[in-house]
Design an enzyme around this catalytic site. Structure first.
Site, PDB file in Angstrom:
ATOM      1  N   HIS A 140      39.078 -21.819 -11.616  1.00 27.09           N
ATOM      2  CA  HIS A 140      39.416 -22.605 -12.808  1.00 27.09           C
ATOM      3  C   HIS A 140      39.680 -21.636 -13.963  1.00 27.09           C
ATOM      4  O   HIS A 140      39.408 -20.444 -13.841  1.00 27.09           O
ATOM      5  CB  HIS A 140      38.265 -23.545 -13.184  1.00 27.09           C
ATOM      6  CG  HIS A 140      37.031 -22.792 -13.601  1.00 27.09           C
ATOM      7  ND1 HIS A 140      36.100 -22.315 -12.698  1.00 27.09           N
ATOM      8  CD2 HIS A 140      36.595 -22.387 -14.819  1.00 27.09           C
ATOM      9  CE1 HIS A 140      35.144 -21.656 -13.342  1.00 27.09           C
ATOM     10  NE2 HIS A 140      35.421 -21.677 -14.642  1.00 27.09           N
ATOM     11  N   HIS A 151      41.942 -15.579 -18.874  1.00 30.05           N
ATOM     12  CA  HIS A 151      41.960 -14.955 -17.555  1.00 30.05           C
ATOM     13  C   HIS A 151      41.365 -15.928 -16.543  1.00 30.05           C
ATOM     14  O   HIS A 151      40.758 -16.924 -16.915  1.00 30.05           O
ATOM     15  CB  HIS A 151      41.139 -13.658 -17.558  1.00 30.05           C
ATOM     16  CG  HIS A 151      39.675 -13.900 -17.703  1.00 30.05           C
ATOM     17  ND1 HIS A 151      39.094 -14.205 -18.919  1.00 30.05           N
ATOM     18  CD2 HIS A 151      38.672 -13.923 -16.784  1.00 30.05           C
ATOM     19  CE1 HIS A 151      37.790 -14.389 -18.737  1.00 30.05           C
ATOM     20  NE2 HIS A 151      37.514 -14.224 -17.461  1.00 30.05           N
TER      21      HIS A 151
END
Length: 189
Positions: A43, A130
């Site tokens: 995720h 990220h």
């Protein structure tokens, strides 16, 4: 008082998770001491809240829903491999995020402001978009891992494209086998 370990995130489609797992598999060939994120747990984190009273879920949902209302969908691409804090002493192995990153950062800010009004004011980490692939447990094999990542990155273009049109409040239950994530709420943008 019941506590839940919570975070806000952008969930990924299964085809992107499979591509990330393929990338991760190439990195796993190096015998480094890494705790790899499981495929079903990939995720993009917007805001980690940590231990939160279960009774606050509705209040958090309402505050964030109001804050992100009208944000609108946007697109991101996952590309590249890197390390936090850097390749000399890697602690986190990540896939990079590009595309409409400014919209991603604005969404993060909206979530941050909404939860800050409810007392979640930890701003200790600068937001750096990220996707975490793994975390090193020690430096054993880390130099080889960095070298392998550099080789893979040379031929790596785009891992996948994501249309971001919702965010989710996720509960993370820590177990001996790793975290179990449960989506509590999803909010459209």
């Amino acid at each position: 008082m019941e506590q839940k370990r919570l975070f806000w995130a952008i969930c990924l489609p299964e085809n992107i998770k499979r591509k990330l797992f393929g990338l991760q598999s190439k990195l796993r060939e190096v015998p480094a001491d890494v705790k790899w994120v499981e495929q079903h747990n990939f995720h993009l984190t917007l805001k980690f809240l940590g231990d939160t009273r279960a009774s606050q879920v509705r209040e958090l949902t309402n505050a964030v829903s109001h804050s992100i209302s009208g944000t609108g969908a946007f697109s991101l691409e996952l590309a590249g491999i890197g390390f936090f804090p850097g390749p000399k002493r890697p602690k986190v192995i990540w896939a990079g995020v590009r595309g409409e990153v400014e919209k991603f950062k604005q969404l993060h800010e909206k979530v941050e402001e909404a939860v800050a009004r409810l007392g979640f004011t930890d701003h200790s980490n600068r937001f750096s978009p990220h996707l975490t692939l793994g975390r090193t447990r020690s430096l054993r094999g880390s130099a080889e891992l960095v070298d392998r990542a550099a080789l893979i990155a040379k031929d790596l273009e785009i891992i996948g494209k994501i249309r971001v049109d919702s965010i989710s409040l996720i509960e993370s239950q820590l177990t001996r086998k790793g975290p179990i994530y449960t989506t509590l709420v999803s909010l459209g943008l």
